[in-house]
Design an enzyme around this catalytic site. Structure first.
Site, PDB file in Angstrom:
ATOM      1  N   GLU A  72       0.696  -1.315   0.137  1.00  0.00           N
ATOM      2  CA  GLU A  72      -0.060  -0.092   0.144  1.00  0.00           C
ATOM      3  C   GLU A  72       0.929   1.209  -0.068  1.00  0.00           C
ATOM      4  OE1 GLU A  72      -0.591  -2.599   1.739  1.00  0.00           O
ATOM      5  OE2 GLU A  72      -2.759  -3.236   1.586  1.00  0.00           O
ATOM      6  N   MET A 113      24.440   8.907   2.289  1.00  0.00           N
ATOM      7  CA  MET A 113      24.496   9.996   3.297  1.00  0.00           C
ATOM      8  C   MET A 113      24.588   9.795   4.779  1.00  0.00           C
ATOM      9  SD  MET A 113      24.018  13.398   2.481  1.00  0.00           S
ATOM     10  CE  MET A 113      23.033  13.987   1.323  1.00  0.00           C
ATOM     11  N   LYS A 161     -17.483  -1.198   5.637  1.00  0.00           N
ATOM     12  CA  LYS A 161     -18.101  -2.316   4.487  1.00  0.00           C
ATOM     13  C   LYS A 161     -19.590  -2.222   4.565  1.00  0.00           C
ATOM     14  CE  LYS A 161     -17.163  -6.564   2.845  1.00  0.00           C
ATOM     15  NZ  LYS A 161     -16.419  -8.015   3.047  1.00  0.00           N
ATOM     16  N   PHE A 191     -11.402  -7.929  13.316  1.00  0.00           N
ATOM     17  CA  PHE A 191     -10.493  -8.331  12.496  1.00  0.00           C
ATOM     18  C   PHE A 191     -10.149  -7.281  11.486  1.00  0.00           C
ATOM     19  CE2 PHE A 191      -9.010 -10.480   8.412  1.00  0.00           C
ATOM     20  CZ  PHE A 191      -7.719 -10.877   8.964  1.00  0.00           C
ATOM     21  N   GLN A 192      -8.874  -6.776  11.307  1.00  0.00           N
ATOM     22  CA  GLN A 192      -8.319  -5.974  10.501  1.00  0.00           C
ATOM     23  C   GLN A 192      -9.154  -4.376  10.729  1.00  0.00           C
ATOM     24  OE1 GLN A 192      -8.199  -7.108   6.398  1.00  0.00           O
ATOM     25  NE2 GLN A 192      -6.042  -7.977   6.589  1.00  0.00           N
TER      26      GLN A 192
END
Lengths: 586, 187
Positions: free
Chosen positions: A52, A483, A164, A114-115
């Site tokens: 993502e 760096m 949802k 969940f999630q």
């Protein structure tokens, strides 16, 4: 006519009505209804990323190279938390993106489902604005408002969290023109009296400089056009931040190069010695100012910015002008011309003599060896072999290679340069290059990378190959976190704690494993041929350029020092150059 | 700014005309922030203060326009003049924020806070607490044979003063609402 439809269908309809044809995303349980609607239509093309974070950076690349908002669709919980780095990056660099996240159904919110994650809570500080939509009647309006907020005023990322059950529920679709307008309507016109004061300062200035930033790019191509006319007609020198490269062409006669910590000597000394500084859409970042107390001590400072909170945040200015930089510049240019386009030409000519003296220092000089490729040399050759390409877009990761790219590549158009400036996100460049290539299928898109940054989002090779995106990954491989290594040399007694990479992959085999082309090059004599091979290959290429391992990036203003305390290239002292007050700075 | 011949008040940051922007002394300011009463708006305002390291001395919030769903957040903060300017600018750019009023610099204003004090005691202390309550115009809103709950409205300083006097007389608990403030006059 009211139209009833499911929330999921509304999402797709709202995106279409906003003119969106490209979405970067990754499906999951809480966005399945929206993915089902995407499956059932052909107007919006969805690009499946491999992580993502990659989706958000790709949307950023898309947005920066087109000026249109980038759109991301991800699932709840880990989908949303993986997007956080990209959101913060877009917030720091003022990039307009709209991120849609799935959420567990409303009746499960707060139960540690969940999630489930508190997405609006987590992303509140790293978005310009965000909403959780609990009612399908509000959904389409919220999406339209998200586009309004992302693109108006100072642009930024906006997130809409959609449970949802709201995606399944039926509600009334509101088209964009019927959506409730928000109170949020930032002013774009500059104050006429302040603009008049700016014109007076321009007429009187003896040692003026334009200092421009990403705001000019964000304001649109017209702003760059106006800036160019202003600079060329006035004869004033111009420098730019990392974010603003391309607004004024690098081949323009008044161009001094980038300023800041790794900016050009002449640009930084001109900033230090000027008597009028016109800041156009930049924000006095700490990479620019160095030691604030000694920043451009003798100048009157003008600051044009659309965000009132940028003004007087770091540097106190004499003349603030709040407004869209394109609009303010255009108003100022008209007024200045109507008053006879006056400048103090004699003084400005003297100022240019001084600047030309500084240019003679040749601060980017380096010695190319016959045995190993210097990273600066690799970029010099890349520039020589690609600068005439009519559609060249450059992305970068973060580190030494990024600064060298800004120094050695020339940008003559806006929106051609995508780099993570404010947040400094390693792993930005590769997914960003995918977003740029999606927006410009026939363009030459090159990501200048270090091997360490590039590995952070290397999974996106899958995306590049799946969608046949011929992005060129130009990796300057020094087997070091260059760096970090440089700072350890300057600040920590050459104790190189964890700044080298062992067990690097064979990048050629890695490319081949993904079904792409890999090129490895270490001999300077073969460099041009290898670059041409990369350019001529029709498909994604990983270009593994083995470079000098211990090269430092100069010029450099040590942290905590003023502009006139720059370290210049080879032969510069490196021991103890950062004082105790600078050591705590990043 | 005056050297540039700009009229006072023409720029958004005209408060700089009034005070030395480089002053290091901290000032106390009362800000009235008018916001859309949407979910999370208070978290957004508070998160801005904590995220950027600003102070909150007092915070009061309630919906003041039920039809328009507009809330008023009154926040008392301290900082140097430049920090106060930043706080106002940062608040002003939040999407749900309609207006930010700095009541401390925008002319005269009234500030009030409501407080409840539970004082328990017997004998002379009990009588003395009642007498002081009368002087401070505090009302008794609950009473037992061994305790009072006083209600008082006033400036934060008045409430502090009353609390100080009640402490030796048996102050056991206290609740304050935080400051509500309005500018004086027509608008």
């Amino acid at each position: 006519m009211t139209r009833q439809m499911t929330g999921a269908k509304m999402v797709v309809q709202a995106l279409k009505d906003q003119g969106v044809d490209t979405v970067f995303g990754y499906p999951g349980g809480a966005v399945l209804p929206i993915y089902d609607e995407i499956f059932l239509q052909n107007d919006i093309r969805h690009y499946l990323v491999r992580h993502e974070q990659g989706a958000v950076h790709a949307a950023e690349g898309y947005a920066r190279s087109t000026g249109k908002p980038g759109v991301v669709l991800v699932t709840s919980g880990p989908g949303a938390t993986n997007a956080v780095t990209g959101l913060t990056d877009a917030l720091m660099d003022s990039i307009p993106i709209v991120v849609l996240t799935g959420q567990v159904p409303t009746f499960l919110i707060g139960t540690d489902g969940f999630q489930e994650a508190d997405t609006v809570g987590i992303t509140r500080p790293c978005t310009k604005h965000n909403w959780l939509v609990k009612d399908p009647e509000d959904l389409s309006g919220r999406i339209h408002q998200a586009f309004h907020v992302a693109t108006n005023g100072r642009p930024g990322p906006v997130l809409v969290d959609i449970p949802k059950d709201v995606q399944f529920a039926t509600g009334t679709y509101t088209p964009p023109e019927k959506a409730r307008t928000l109170h949020y309507q930032p002013k774009t016109k500059g104050d006429p009296e302040a603009i008049e004061a700016l014109v007076e300062l321009i007429e009187q200035a003896e040692r003026p400089i334009f200092y421009t930033g990403g705001g000019v790019i964000n304001s649109g191509p017209e702003a760059s056009e106006t800036l160019r006319e202003f600079v060329d007609t006035s004869g004033f020198p111009i420098t730019s931040t990392l974010m603003g490269l391309g607004a004024y062409p690098a081949n323009g006669k008044n161009w001094l190069g980038m300023l800041g910590m790794h900016g050009l000597y002449e640009a930084n000394l001109a900033m230090h010695g000027c008597d009028l500084m016109i800041n156009v859409g930049a924000r006095f970042d700490d990479r620019i100012t160095g030691r604030v107390q000694d920043f451009s001590p003798k100048s009157q400072k003008v600051h044009i910015d659309i965000d009132p909170s940028s003004i007087n945040k770091v540097i106190h200015v004499d003349l603030p002008i709040v407004g869209d930089v394109g609009s303010v510049l255009a108003d100022a240019l008209i007024l200045w011309k109507s008053r006879g386009s006056k400048t103090r030409a004699d003084s400005i000519q003297k100022w240019w003599y001084q600047i030309k003296e500084w240019k003679k220092v040749d601060c980017l000089a380096f010695t190319q060896s016959k045995k190993t490729i210097k990273p600066q040399h690799a970029l010099t050759r890349l520039e020589a072999l690609t600068k005439d390409h009519p559609k060249r877009y450059i992305c970068t990761e973060v580190g030494q290679h990024q600064m060298w790219a800004a120094q050695f590549l020339g940008f003559n158009e806006p929106n051609r340069w995508m780099t993570s400036g404010g947040l400094g996100t390693m792993g930005y460049g590769f997914p960003a290059s995918i977003g740029v290539q999606v927006a410009h299928p026939d363009a030459l898109v090159i990501n200048v990378a270090g091997e360490a940054s590039w590995l952070m989002n290397m999974q996106e090779m899958g995306t590049a190959v799946q969608f046949r995106l011929p992005v060129k990954q130009f990796i300057l491989n020094n087997e070091r976190l260059g760096m970090v290594r440089q700072w350890q040399e300057l600040l920590h007694g050459e104790r190189y704690s964890h700044s080298w990479s062992e067990a690097l992959p064979d990048f050629v085999k890695l490319a081949e494993a993904f079904g792409a082309k890999g090129i490895m090059i270490s001999d300077p004599a073969d460099l041009d041929d290898a670059i041409m091979e990369m350019l001529e290959y029709d498909g994604p290429v990983i270009f593994d350029c083995l470079v000098e391992k211990h090269e430092n990036c100069f010029p450099m203003i040590p942290s905590g020092e003023a502009h006139n305390k720059m370290l210049l290239g080879e032969g510069a002292p490196t021991q103890d150059v950062i004082g105790t007050s600078g050591a705590v700075l990043v | 700014m005056s050297a540039l011949k700009i009229k006072k008040g023409t720029s958004r940051h005209s408060a700089y005309d009034l005070r030395d922007p480089h002053a290091e002394t901290e000032e106390r300011h009362t800000l009235a922030v008018v916001v859309d009463n949407e979910a999370g708006v208070l978290a957004r305002v508070i998160g801005l203060f904590s995220g950027r390291g600003y102070n909150i001395e007092s915070l009061t919030v309630a919906e003041t326009d039920h039809t328009g769903h507009v809330s008023r957040i009154t926040v008392v903060t301290t900082g140097t003049p430049s920090v106060i300017e930043q706080i106002k600018a940062q608040l002003g750019r939040l999407v749900p924020v309609h207006d930010v009023h700095d009541l401390t610099v925008e002319g005269a204003s009234v500030e009030r806070e409501l407080a409840l004090f539970k004082v328990s005691g017997n004998g002379n202390d009990r009588i003395e607490s009642l007498r002081l309550a009368e002087i401070f115009r505090a009302n008794v809103v609950d009473s037992t044979l061994e305790s009072f709950v006083f209600e008082m409205t006033g400036t934060p300083q008045k409430i502090d003063a009353f609390a100080e006097l009640m402490r030796p007389l048996g102050l056991v608990e206290m609740a304050r609402t935080g400051v509500a403030a309005l500018s004086r006059g027509m608008d």
